[in-house]
Design a protein around this motif. Structure first.
Motif: not given
Ligand code: ADE
Length: 227
Positions: A131-138
């Motif tokens: 994961s590149i970070g604690n957020y969700v990409l499309s």
């Protein structure tokens, strides 16, 4: 290094690797990036690569067969060090992982979409989930591009000044110290005297102290290796 990116949106990568350090690495032949449209491996003429989830629920799931077909075809031609799946529930990418991956020869990156990928692909084909970070990409495409950039710039011979990757933020677990360039006095805001002193040892010491202070202030967790 050879990077094979499996995606349903190859066009999303247009232009992303055409600039700066990554462009130079590709031009030098130090790295190759190959895009693979997952739909080319679809099972039907509609080029579907997703289906409804067993057990019901919202969203679609990426089917195993097209992904496995694509990975297998690539693996017939060469051995891959890792098959990486970009997903928000993967291990958090950090400089240490980028360093490690920059020493590999062949990597497959799988970009996820919809509600995710059939779990059996993850269990049997994926060797690492990032994961590149604690957020969700499309989707996983932007994450894959970030991963590629972070890795390729570290491949030996890519950066002109070999030491400049070593002095990046995070390489020594610290943020970088502040930097300045001309003019020495801008609107009355002065560059710290020490940087104009020509005293190399003192400048080095000052930079280290600034890096420590900055890290303590901005990202204290880095000093405990958990931020
Ligand atoms: N796909 C969607 N969100 C992501 C994230 N944060 N990191 C990696 N892949 C993703």
């Amino acid at each position: 290094m050879r990077l094979d990116i499996i995606t349903i949106f190859p066009a999303m990568f247009t232009g992303l690797f055409d600039f700066s350090i990554i462009r130079r690495a590709l031009d030098k032949g130090v790295a190759e990036i190959h895009l693979h449209d997952l739909r080319d491996h679809a099972l039907n003429k509609y080029r579907n690569v997703d289906d409804y989830p067993y057990g019901g629920g919202a969203g679609m799931v990426m089917m195993a067969e097209p992904i496995v077909e694509c990975i297998s075809q690539l693996s017939n031609d060469r051995l891959y060090d890792e098959v990486i799946f970009l997903t928000p529930d993967g291990q958090l990418l950090d400089q240490g992982i980028a360093n490690e991956l920059s020493l590999k020869g062949n990597l497959i990156l799988l970009c996820g979409h919809y509600k995710g990928v059939d779990e059996r692909v993850r269990e049997h084909y994926i060797t690492r989930e990032l994961s590149i970070g604690n957020y969700v990409l499309s989707g996983g495409e932007l994450a894959a591009a970030v991963l590629v950039d972070s890795i390729v710039r570290l491949i030996p011979g890519v950066l002109g000044d070999e030491s400049s990757a070593l002095s990046d933020s995070f390489q020594d677990g610290l943020l970088s110290p502040p930097v300045y360039t001309r003019p020495a006095d801008y609107k009355g805001w002065k560059v710290p005297d020490i940087l104009l002193s020509g005293h190399e040892a003192k400048i080095r010491e000052w930079r280290i102290q600034q890096a420590i202070d900055r890290t303590k202030k901005r990202r204290p967790g880095l000093l405990e290796d958990k931020d």
